[in-house]
Design an enzyme around this catalytic site. Sequence first.
Site, PDB file in Angstrom:
ATOM      1  N   CYS A 102      -5.864  -1.725   7.048  1.00  0.00           N
ATOM      2  CA  CYS A 102      -6.891  -0.691   6.953  1.00  0.00           C
ATOM      3  C   CYS A 102      -8.227  -1.230   6.476  1.00  0.00           C
ATOM      4  O   CYS A 102      -9.273  -0.844   6.977  1.00  0.00           O
ATOM      5  CB  CYS A 102      -6.418   0.440   6.048  1.00  0.00           C
ATOM      6  N   GLY A 152       2.428  10.899   8.229  1.00  0.00           N
ATOM      7  CA  GLY A 152       2.722  10.808   9.655  1.00  0.00           C
ATOM      8  C   GLY A 152       3.549   9.602  10.032  1.00  0.00           C
ATOM      9  O   GLY A 152       3.528   9.180  11.201  1.00  0.00           O
ATOM     10  N   CYS A 209       0.830  -1.198   0.000  1.00  0.00           N
ATOM     11  CA  CYS A 209       0.000   0.000   0.000  1.00  0.00           C
ATOM     12  C   CYS A 209       0.870   1.254   0.000  1.00  0.00           C
ATOM     13  O   CYS A 209       0.586   2.221  -0.710  1.00  0.00           O
ATOM     14  CB  CYS A 209      -0.930   0.002   1.206  1.00  0.00           C
TER      15      CYS A 209
END
Length: 396
Positions: A198, A124, A100
Amino acid sequence: MAKQRVVVGLSGGVDSAVSAWLLKRQGYEVVGIFMKNWEDDDDGEYCASRQDWLDAASVADAIGIDIEHVNFAAEYKDRVFAAFLREYQDGRTPNPDILCNAEIKFKAFLDHAMRLGAEQIATGHYARVRFNAAAGRHELLKGRDPAKDQSYFLYRLNQAQLARTLFPVGEMYKTQVRRIAAEIGLPNAKKKDSTGICFIGERPFREFLQRYLQGAPGPIVDENGREIGRHGGLSFYTLGQRQGLGIGGIKGGDAGRAAGDHKPWFVARKDPAANALWVVQGHDHPWLQSSHLLAEDASWIAGKPPAPGRYAAKTRYRQQDAACQFQETRGGFALVFDEPQWAVTPGQSAVLYDGEVCLGGGVIHSAAATERPLPPLQKPAPAKPARRWAPDRKTA
């Protein structure tokens, strides 16, 4: 003079929120993008993308930046999820977060940011980028916080991607990030870190896979080849797995009754030819230890492999660096470890380090523990006839 534009991937979490705030304070023109990567059964029970979007929008409003909602679900399904399913179907255990990053966050997202006129992107992640002037290339470094370092997931990034990437919290510790978020009043300052993949979220993993993969039931056997249970399909298990085997009450063999009866069972090998799942008792069983591995599909941050020699490596995210000897092979590499490594799993990634510098890595193809010959399978013993109850004549 126009400010330099940086597009930040705002996930709704505190790390990307603080990253955006830091960049704005440093004088950049900051634009936020929220990436939606999954649509199937996104009902909020397990995947909280709607709430994440609301949190990201609240952060953008608090910081005072624009934010755009971008849907990369089609790209994710084609580039990441399809490969994820193929690997599981072949009996391997992939790491979709690594793919990903390479295909979505630092390719599709990067391309979109460039179309918005950005000079750089930011995320982040707890990692760092450094330009090595002597070598004339960018280097990927571990995050300053050893407990949060995410360079393992970024090893497939290349020079072009690193040249346009900022990791604002990479020099910080998680406690500092949380403190800043609270001090500046970010609405998600106390939001828990996301866990898991996710698109799976907190849902039962095997239940999710069964929607896409069909598994043929087969025997669960111990190291002597004795059947001690049944599995629901090899694709739904991974090496080192302890939970969900359904054999917690089964005792060990005769040789291990004295000391090993109550040791937990672990998946040690998968035998597709016999459709058998091999399990052993005890975390330190020899079948779970590997002295070397072979990796394929190598990706090197410098654009070429490092010289043969001694380095450190990780074969899974949550582990200490392991000293090893590196040697390039055709299309991949071999690692020989100073100390055996636990549950080295085909499909996972072996990532190579030189001190704090992440050099790159590859997908684990095989390990020493999986190459030893297996004993023949034993036929299960016939079931004993049920004993009929009869009254005790002495007390009747």
